[in-house]
Design a protein around this motif. Structure first.
Motif, PDB file in Angstrom:
ATOM      1  N   ALA A 121       6.167  -5.258  -0.260  1.00 57.78           N
ATOM      2  CA  ALA A 121       5.193  -4.565  -1.099  1.00 57.78           C
ATOM      3  C   ALA A 121       5.837  -4.104  -2.407  1.00 57.78           C
ATOM      4  N   ILE A 122       7.029  -3.548  -2.315  1.00 60.59           N
ATOM      5  CA  ILE A 122       7.731  -3.088  -3.516  1.00 60.59           C
ATOM      6  C   ILE A 122       8.037  -4.258  -4.441  1.00 60.59           C
ATOM      7  N   ASN A 123       8.525  -5.366  -3.860  1.00 60.48           N
ATOM      8  CA  ASN A 123       8.828  -6.538  -4.683  1.00 60.48           C
ATOM      9  C   ASN A 123       7.576  -7.047  -5.404  1.00 60.48           C
ATOM     10  N   ALA A 124       6.451  -7.065  -4.697  1.00 59.43           N
ATOM     11  CA  ALA A 124       5.211  -7.541  -5.313  1.00 59.43           C
ATOM     12  C   ALA A 124       4.748  -6.601  -6.416  1.00 59.43           C
ATOM     13  N   LEU A 125       4.808  -5.302  -6.167  1.00 59.18           N
ATOM     14  CA  LEU A 125       4.338  -4.329  -7.151  1.00 59.18           C
ATOM     15  C   LEU A 125       5.267  -4.239  -8.353  1.00 59.18           C
ATOM     16  N   ASN A 126       6.522  -4.615  -8.188  1.00 61.78           N
ATOM     17  CA  ASN A 126       7.465  -4.642  -9.315  1.00 61.78           C
ATOM     18  C   ASN A 126       7.391  -5.945 -10.107  1.00 61.78           C
ATOM     19  N   SER A 127       6.607  -6.895  -9.623  1.00 63.80           N
ATOM     20  CA  SER A 127       6.539  -8.197 -10.282  1.00 63.80           C
ATOM     21  C   SER A 127       5.631  -8.141 -11.507  1.00 63.80           C
ATOM     22  N   ASP A 128       5.634  -9.244 -12.255  1.00 60.61           N
ATOM     23  CA  ASP A 128       4.795  -9.357 -13.449  1.00 60.61           C
ATOM     24  C   ASP A 128       3.476 -10.067 -13.163  1.00 60.61           C
ATOM     25  N   ALA A 129       3.129 -10.204 -11.892  1.00 61.58           N
ATOM     26  CA  ALA A 129       1.843 -10.809 -11.555  1.00 61.58           C
ATOM     27  C   ALA A 129       0.702  -9.891 -11.978  1.00 61.58           C
ATOM     28  N   LYS A 130      -0.475 -10.456 -12.152  1.00 60.74           N
ATOM     29  CA  LYS A 130      -1.660  -9.656 -12.465  1.00 60.74           C
ATOM     30  C   LYS A 130      -2.254  -9.019 -11.215  1.00 60.74           C
ATOM     31  N   VAL A 131      -2.106  -9.708 -10.072  1.00 60.17           N
ATOM     32  CA  VAL A 131      -2.711  -9.271  -8.816  1.00 60.17           C
ATOM     33  C   VAL A 131      -1.701  -9.460  -7.699  1.00 60.17           C
ATOM     34  N   TRP A 132      -1.693  -8.535  -6.759  1.00 65.96           N
ATOM     35  CA  TRP A 132      -0.952  -8.726  -5.511  1.00 65.96           C
ATOM     36  C   TRP A 132      -1.950  -8.899  -4.379  1.00 65.96           C
ATOM     37  N   LEU A 133      -1.911 -10.055  -3.749  1.00 65.39           N
ATOM     38  CA  LEU A 133      -2.679 -10.265  -2.523  1.00 65.39           C
ATOM     39  C   LEU A 133      -1.874  -9.643  -1.387  1.00 65.39           C
ATOM     40  N   ALA A 134      -2.266  -8.461  -0.986  1.00 68.39           N
ATOM     41  CA  ALA A 134      -1.599  -7.741   0.103  1.00 68.39           C
ATOM     42  C   ALA A 134      -2.112  -8.312   1.419  1.00 68.39           C
ATOM     43  N   ASP A 135      -1.284  -9.105   2.075  1.00 70.43           N
ATOM     44  CA  ASP A 135      -1.771  -9.987   3.125  1.00 70.43           C
ATOM     45  C   ASP A 135      -1.537  -9.422   4.518  1.00 70.43           C
ATOM     46  N   GLN A 136      -2.631  -9.039   5.169  1.00 69.49           N
ATOM     47  CA  GLN A 136      -2.578  -8.642   6.572  1.00 69.49           C
ATOM     48  C   GLN A 136      -2.954  -9.803   7.486  1.00 69.49           C
ATOM     49  N   GLU A 137      -3.082 -10.999   6.904  1.00 71.25           N
ATOM     50  CA  GLU A 137      -3.521 -12.141   7.693  1.00 71.25           C
ATOM     51  C   GLU A 137      -2.399 -13.157   7.873  1.00 71.25           C
ATOM     52  N   ASP A 138      -2.482 -14.340   7.244  1.00 72.11           N
ATOM     53  CA  ASP A 138      -1.575 -15.435   7.586  1.00 72.11           C
ATOM     54  C   ASP A 138      -0.107 -15.159   7.281  1.00 72.11           C
ATOM     55  N   ALA A 139       0.191 -14.261   6.349  1.00 76.81           N
ATOM     56  CA  ALA A 139       1.583 -13.960   6.032  1.00 76.81           C
ATOM     57  C   ALA A 139       2.124 -12.774   6.825  1.00 76.81           C
ATOM     58  N   THR A 140       1.318 -12.231   7.724  1.00 80.88           N
ATOM     59  CA  THR A 140       1.735 -11.086   8.534  1.00 80.88           C
ATOM     60  C   THR A 140       1.634 -11.434  10.011  1.00 80.88           C
ATOM     61  N   SER A 141       2.716 -11.245  10.727  1.00 84.31           N
ATOM     62  CA  SER A 141       2.653 -11.318  12.188  1.00 84.31           C
ATOM     63  C   SER A 141       2.062 -10.004  12.677  1.00 84.31           C
ATOM     64  N   PRO A 142       0.931 -10.034  13.409  1.00 83.93           N
ATOM     65  CA  PRO A 142       0.184  -8.799  13.676  1.00 83.93           C
ATOM     66  C   PRO A 142       0.751  -7.956  14.817  1.00 83.93           C
ATOM     67  N   THR A 143       2.056  -7.658  14.742  1.00 85.90           N
ATOM     68  CA  THR A 143       2.596  -6.668  15.662  1.00 85.90           C
ATOM     69  C   THR A 143       1.933  -5.325  15.366  1.00 85.90           C
ATOM     70  N   TRP A 144       1.929  -4.468  16.344  1.00 85.40           N
ATOM     71  CA  TRP A 144       1.342  -3.147  16.139  1.00 85.40           C
ATOM     72  C   TRP A 144       2.018  -2.439  14.969  1.00 85.40           C
ATOM     73  N   ALA A 145       3.337  -2.554  14.899  1.00 85.00           N
ATOM     74  CA  ALA A 145       4.061  -1.906  13.806  1.00 85.00           C
ATOM     75  C   ALA A 145       3.654  -2.493  12.455  1.00 85.00           C
ATOM     76  N   ASN A 146       3.554  -3.816  12.366  1.00 84.92           N
ATOM     77  CA  ASN A 146       3.187  -4.431  11.092  1.00 84.92           C
ATOM     78  C   ASN A 146       1.792  -4.021  10.641  1.00 84.92           C
ATOM     79  N   VAL A 147       0.866  -3.928  11.581  1.00 82.39           N
ATOM     80  CA  VAL A 147      -0.515  -3.588  11.225  1.00 82.39           C
ATOM     81  C   VAL A 147      -0.601  -2.176  10.654  1.00 82.39           C
ATOM     82  N   ILE A 148      -0.021  -1.197  11.352  1.00 83.00           N
ATOM     83  CA  ILE A 148      -0.161   0.194  10.909  1.00 83.00           C
ATOM     84  C   ILE A 148       0.817   0.529   9.791  1.00 83.00           C
ATOM     85  N   GLU A 149       2.043   0.035   9.874  1.00 85.34           N
ATOM     86  CA  GLU A 149       3.008   0.338   8.812  1.00 85.34           C
ATOM     87  C   GLU A 149       2.654  -0.386   7.519  1.00 85.34           C
TER      88      GLU A 149
END
Length: 556
Positions: A121-149
């Motif tokens: 998240a920090i790397n994305a927000l520090n980037s020069d992109a116009k938009v960050w697709l914050a991905d809770q789907e295909d780029a996230t393994s849905p462990t309980w920790a990943n979902v809530i954290e």
């Protein structure tokens, strides 16, 4: 507790915990232990909101998933997807338009995608992109920790306090004010996925897993919608895996309800829909129409789209067999038809058309790999910008200037090219279904590559890492789906490789042995489990609709 739609956000957040718990206890049950700060996300009021969402929309979700199943049966029996005659009036009506861009979404020329863990998240927000697709789907393994954290990462980022310290002691922080960072667009999980760590008890007394879509959307919206508006932006979402315009209608109904529930003006939400199934490709304008008061655009989700074609037509004979996945480029005729139709449909209705992600990524330790990645991404983004796309995706910060240069060359100072109508485009059902036009071949190396990629990705996913760099390509659940579904199809069609070998069980087992022998094992790896999952999703007679569903139920 005041649970009427007119209750303010402050009233909800400060409501009596005991009152809220009494309301929630019989409806929503969190079955996993709370980690550090989880109570900040899983508040009684937020769980009330999840309960309300499930009360009103879980039933419709189940009906739509059942309709998907019937469509799969019909297609397997020879009924091709088609442009719907009953919605022709939507396609022929020249007047209607979508809501379009909202604050922070006017210019989307480069969007960076990635999971929501703190470091990424920090790397994305520090980037020069116009938009960050914050991905809770295909780029996230849905462990309980990943979902809530992941929710905590977003919560902290929007309040200017996101930080991370690596195990080696390196500190990461967002380097600028949040209003100067890329606009956040959350991608919740698809309709088919559940959140097994939260259970919902409906009014009829039935007990079920919560919807992953409603959990991801609900927690983010409840905690952050008002804050996003304060920042001059808004609650924006990418909607994945849709297969029918009625699924878009369901999302729109949810948006209307959620805004009313929190007292947020109607039309504040913006959604961009990923067109990543062959079924949705025939309903692009209908999807835009259903979401028109909340719609910003469509995205060409290329990897899931290819997977959808393999999955949909896997039993329909050799005409539908695709070559090595490396041969399925964006310039093959059926993929070109799909993207041309997407741009034309979007611009006709005042919506953004966002391009997909080239899988090539640079390697800072290998200049030759980086040079190849830059060349491939340059060609891909030049094609997209020239075709009329308003923006595109990248998966690595080093690719942002490469992609931006191609869109700058076309856009100049303009934020987008929505006004560029593609009246020259005429795409038929036959064009979208012209699978043989892909050409290419199935090779021995392609078989081993698919087996190896699928196993290595699954191993990463089982350890909680949903986006993995493998052989200098960014692999996520979508690209792994192509790999394993092609193996299944090649096997069941007795496909013959270019080298003359028939693909049967013995051949695939041998290919697995070759791939496994090349693995670099390490303490704590999950390769044994990954191999078992691969056998289930690629070698069994029945074809699991998604490779992660069974693995999630068993391992996460």
């Amino acid at each position: 507790m005041n649970t009427t739609p007119s209750a303010t956000l402050e009233e909800r957040e400060t409501a009596s915990v005991s009152e809220s718990f009494e309301t929630v206890a019989s409806r929503i049950e969190v079955t996993e232990p709370y980690g550090e700060r989880y109570e900040e996300i899983l508040t009684p009021a937020a769980l009330d909101f999840l309960a309300a969402l499930h009360d009103r929309f879980a039933g419709t979700r189940h009906e739509l998933l059942a309709a998907r199943l019937q469509t799969r049966i019909d297609t397997a029996n020879g009924r091709d997807p088609k442009f719907l005659p009953e919605t022709e009036w939507i396609r022929l009506d020249p007047e209607w338009r979508v809501a379009g861009a909202a604050p922070g979404l006017e210019d989307r020329r480069v969007e960076i995608t990635g999971p929501t863990d703190r470091k990424m998240a920090i790397n994305a927000l520090n980037s020069d992109a116009k938009v960050w697709l914050a991905d809770q789907e295909d780029a996230t393994s849905p462990t309980w920790a990943n979902v809530i954290e992941g929710q905590l990462s977003l919560f902290d980022a929007l309040r200017g306090r996101l930080s991370y310290t690596s195990p080696e002691g390196k500190e990461y922080r967002v380097a600028r004010d949040i209003i100067e960072t890329p606009t956040i667009v959350l991608r919740p999980r698809g309709w088919h996925l559940v959140e097994k760590h939260i259970r919902f008890h409906d009014r009829a007394g039935r007990d079920m897993h919560a919807s992953g879509s409603l959990v991801d959307f609900g927690l983010y919206f409840f905690h952050n919608a008002a804050r996003l508006i304060e920042l001059g932006r808004g609650p924006y979402f990418y909607l994945p895996k849709l297969e029918h315009h009625l699924e878009a209608r369901l999302w729109n109904d949810i948006f209307v309800f959620a805004q009313e529930y929190l007292g947020i003006p109607q039309g504040t939400i913006r959604a961009t829909v990923l067109i990543e199934t062959i079924q949705a490709a025939f309903q692009m304008e209908e999807i835009l129409y259903e979401l028109r008061e909340h719609c910003a655009g469509l995205n060409a989700g290329r990897w899931d789209y290819i997977f959808s074609i393999v999955k949909t037509f896997r039993c329909r004979g050799r005409r539908w067999v695709l070559p090595n996945r490396t041969d399925i480029t964006m310039t093959v005729p059926f993929m070109r038809a799909y993207t041309e139709l997407l741009v034309a449909s979007c611009h006709k209705r005042g919506a953004h058309a966002i391009g997909g992600m080239s899988a090539f990524i640079p390697n800072r330790r290998d200049p030759e790999v980086t040079e190849r990645a830059f060349a491939a991404v340059t060609a891909d983004k030049r094609r997209e910008a020239g075709d009329g796309f308003d923006g595109t995706w990248v998966a690595h910060p080093d690719l942002i200037p490469v992609a931006r240069a191609e869109f700058d060359a076309v856009l100049g100072e303009a934020p987008n090219q929505v006004g560029r109508l593609r009246d020259d485009v005429s795409v038929s059902a036959a064009d979208l279904l012209d699978i043989p036009s892909a050409g290419g071949s199935v090779t021995d190396a392609g078989v081993v590559d698919n087996v190896s990629v699928a196993i290595r990705y699954l191993e990463s996913w089982l350890r909680g890492i949903g986006a993995a760099a493998i052989d200098n390509l960014m692999e996520d659940a979508a690209t792994a789906e192509i790999s394993r579904s092609q193996i299944w199809q090649w096997l069941h069609e007795n496909t013959v490789t270019a080298e003359g070998r028939t693909i049967d069980q013995a051949y695939i087992v041998a290919a697995m042995g070759e791939a496994v022998a090349a693995l670099q094992r390490f303490d704590g790896d999950r390769f044994d489990d990954a191999i078992q999952v691969f056998r289930t999703v690629a070698l069994e007679p029945e074809f699991p609709t998604f490779l992660t569903v069974g693995a999630y139920a068993r391992y996460l």
